[in-house]
Design a protein around this motif. Sequence first.
Motif, PDB file in Angstrom:
ATOM      1  N   ILE A  98      -5.288  -4.279   9.512  1.00  0.00           N
ATOM      2  CA  ILE A  98      -4.835  -3.965   8.860  1.00  0.00           C
ATOM      3  C   ILE A  98      -3.535  -4.492   8.617  1.00  0.00           C
ATOM      4  N   PHE A  99      -2.897  -4.929   9.715  1.00  0.00           N
ATOM      5  CA  PHE A  99      -1.685  -6.018   9.977  1.00  0.00           C
ATOM      6  C   PHE A  99      -1.857  -7.516   9.773  1.00  0.00           C
ATOM      7  N   ASN A 100      -3.114  -7.733   9.327  1.00  0.00           N
ATOM      8  CA  ASN A 100      -3.411  -8.553   9.627  1.00  0.00           C
ATOM      9  C   ASN A 100      -4.734  -8.915   8.421  1.00  0.00           C
ATOM     10  N   ILE A 101      -4.717  -7.879   7.979  1.00  0.00           N
ATOM     11  CA  ILE A 101      -5.676  -8.289   6.475  1.00  0.00           C
ATOM     12  C   ILE A 101      -4.074  -8.985   5.593  1.00  0.00           C
ATOM     13  N   HIS A 102      -3.629  -9.268   4.934  1.00  0.00           N
ATOM     14  CA  HIS A 102      -2.305  -9.793   4.495  1.00  0.00           C
ATOM     15  C   HIS A 102      -2.303 -11.170   4.829  1.00  0.00           C
ATOM     16  N   ARG A 103      -3.107 -11.750   6.001  1.00  0.00           N
ATOM     17  CA  ARG A 103      -2.384 -12.905   6.339  1.00  0.00           C
ATOM     18  C   ARG A 103      -4.278 -13.635   5.845  1.00  0.00           C
ATOM     19  N   LYS A 104      -5.387 -12.924   5.617  1.00  0.00           N
ATOM     20  CA  LYS A 104      -6.965 -13.481   4.787  1.00  0.00           C
ATOM     21  C   LYS A 104      -6.334 -13.460   4.070  1.00  0.00           C
ATOM     22  N   ILE A 105      -6.045 -12.664   2.578  1.00  0.00           N
ATOM     23  CA  ILE A 105      -6.429 -12.220   1.104  1.00  0.00           C
ATOM     24  C   ILE A 105      -4.609 -11.830   0.812  1.00  0.00           C
ATOM     25  N   GLU A 106      -4.664 -12.754  -0.904  1.00  0.00           N
ATOM     26  CA  GLU A 106      -3.117 -11.707  -1.193  1.00  0.00           C
ATOM     27  C   GLU A 106      -3.105 -10.944  -1.779  1.00  0.00           C
ATOM     28  N   LEU A 107      -2.087 -10.107  -1.536  1.00  0.00           N
ATOM     29  CA  LEU A 107      -2.360  -8.490  -1.921  1.00  0.00           C
ATOM     30  C   LEU A 107      -0.900  -8.355  -2.924  1.00  0.00           C
ATOM     31  N   ASN A 108      -0.438  -9.332  -3.140  1.00  0.00           N
ATOM     32  CA  ASN A 108       0.946  -9.086  -3.964  1.00  0.00           C
ATOM     33  C   ASN A 108       2.258  -8.095  -4.165  1.00  0.00           C
ATOM     34  N   GLY A 109       2.331  -8.092  -2.477  1.00  0.00           N
ATOM     35  CA  GLY A 109       2.990  -7.905  -1.860  1.00  0.00           C
ATOM     36  C   GLY A 109       2.480  -5.804  -1.760  1.00  0.00           C
ATOM     37  N   TRP A 110       1.686  -5.812  -2.570  1.00  0.00           N
ATOM     38  CA  TRP A 110       0.857  -3.960  -1.988  1.00  0.00           C
ATOM     39  C   TRP A 110       0.835  -4.024   0.090  1.00  0.00           C
ATOM     40  N   ASP A 111       1.325  -3.135  -0.173  1.00  0.00           N
ATOM     41  CA  ASP A 111       0.711  -2.693   1.298  1.00  0.00           C
ATOM     42  C   ASP A 111      -0.532  -2.127   1.446  1.00  0.00           C
ATOM     43  N   ILE A 112      -1.503  -1.672   2.553  1.00  0.00           N
ATOM     44  CA  ILE A 112      -2.551  -1.021   2.915  1.00  0.00           C
ATOM     45  C   ILE A 112      -2.463   0.137   3.593  1.00  0.00           C
ATOM     46  N   THR A 113      -2.715   1.548   3.179  1.00  0.00           N
ATOM     47  CA  THR A 113      -2.426   2.608   4.452  1.00  0.00           C
ATOM     48  C   THR A 113      -3.655   3.148   4.769  1.00  0.00           C
ATOM     49  N   VAL A 114      -3.600   2.693   5.930  1.00  0.00           N
ATOM     50  CA  VAL A 114      -5.146   4.119   6.212  1.00  0.00           C
ATOM     51  C   VAL A 114      -4.759   5.617   6.176  1.00  0.00           C
ATOM     52  N   HIS A 115      -5.799   5.941   6.136  1.00  0.00           N
ATOM     53  CA  HIS A 115      -5.642   7.938   5.475  1.00  0.00           C
ATOM     54  C   HIS A 115      -6.832   8.785   6.396  1.00  0.00           C
ATOM     55  N   LEU A 116      -7.216   9.232   7.395  1.00  0.00           N
ATOM     56  CA  LEU A 116      -8.087   9.902   7.894  1.00  0.00           C
ATOM     57  C   LEU A 116      -8.217  10.556   6.532  1.00  0.00           C
ATOM     58  N   VAL A 117      -9.667  10.670   6.446  1.00  0.00           N
ATOM     59  CA  VAL A 117     -10.050  11.899   5.445  1.00  0.00           C
ATOM     60  C   VAL A 117     -10.779  12.711   6.134  1.00  0.00           C
ATOM     61  N   GLU A 118      -9.737  13.977   5.942  1.00  0.00           N
ATOM     62  CA  GLU A 118     -10.607  15.518   6.062  1.00  0.00           C
ATOM     63  C   GLU A 118      -9.888  16.953   5.169  1.00  0.00           C
ATOM     64  N   THR A 119     -10.682  17.807   5.760  1.00  0.00           N
ATOM     65  CA  THR A 119     -10.108  18.835   4.606  1.00  0.00           C
ATOM     66  C   THR A 119      -9.152  19.903   4.764  1.00  0.00           C
ATOM     67  N   GLY A 120      -8.382  19.721   3.649  1.00  0.00           N
ATOM     68  CA  GLY A 120      -6.694  20.256   4.276  1.00  0.00           C
ATOM     69  C   GLY A 120      -5.999  19.678   3.088  1.00  0.00           C
ATOM     70  N   ASP A 121      -5.456  18.658   2.728  1.00  0.00           N
ATOM     71  CA  ASP A 121      -4.942  17.519   1.908  1.00  0.00           C
ATOM     72  C   ASP A 121      -4.455  16.885   1.084  1.00  0.00           C
ATOM     73  N   GLU A 122      -4.191  17.286  -0.353  1.00  0.00           N
ATOM     74  CA  GLU A 122      -4.750  16.780  -1.095  1.00  0.00           C
ATOM     75  C   GLU A 122      -5.708  15.567  -1.824  1.00  0.00           C
TER      76      GLU A 122
END
Length: 286
Positions: A236-260
């Motif tokens: 994911i750290f390399n994604i910013h080098r490939k594409i302009e995201l206007n300064g937005w970060d990308i955070t990876v979230h593991l989808v599992e039961t129990g969190d909103e």
Amino acid sequence: MLNEKVPVVIHNTLEKVFESARLSNSKTDIESFYTELIQSPLYLLSDASDPADNEDAEELAGQGAQSISIMQWYIDLEDGDAFPFTPVFTSQQALDAAKTQMEKEGTEYHGQLELEASTVLQMLVNADSDIMLNPNTSLSKAIDENEIRYMLFPSVGLIEHRGQLQIVGEVLNAGLPLLDVLRQMLSSYSKVNAAYLIDSCRLDFQKSCSDHQFYLGLTFDGTDNADELSRIRSEIFNIHRKIELNGWDITVHLVETGDEMSEYLLAQTSPFYNRSLMSRIKSWFS
């Protein structure tokens, strides 16, 4: 704009839940405020010499804020410019208090409008106008575009994540280049089952929204996913080098039961990436 702060006396349910949300900053009270606000009438000043009556104004509002001559106020900036915003009031009494103060200060106005909140908010966000509820009073708040999205669109959610309130919404732009980059990256991971993408901003009820970012939600086949999850986070750290995201970060979230966050992703969004059947078959025999 008023130069002197005006006290507001609570006159209706909206103002009651507004005050509770400001004092507690709790998710329950804030949700109650948004629910009540979108169902309530709101009051605006008009600078037209012959302002439309309310029935005509509701119809004209579809043509934009200029069509019904909604009055704007201005904040003087240090560089000498003036920043415009639209004052919106939560009751007739709050509007009357502002009008009384305007008369004392010699500020002109020509009339007022009472419109449904959904009409006001959609019209002003389309006009790219900043909105302030009860400005320069003891019960005031700026309304952010993200908050308007939350009130107007059922797919937008308010969740608590890592101790912070966040407004989240599914990324629906199918042509967004980021989606193609992510699909290509994820296709090389044999255990990724599905991927979701949402945008998010942190909500401070008294200060509006900040810290905009994307969340990449991932589901895996089985529980032995630590290695792939770690490698994806590194990529994911390399994604910013490939594409302009206007300064937005990308955070990876593991989808599992129990969190909103996971509950929102599974219940209100659709995956933009699903592992192909052929990939699944290959993984069974690997």
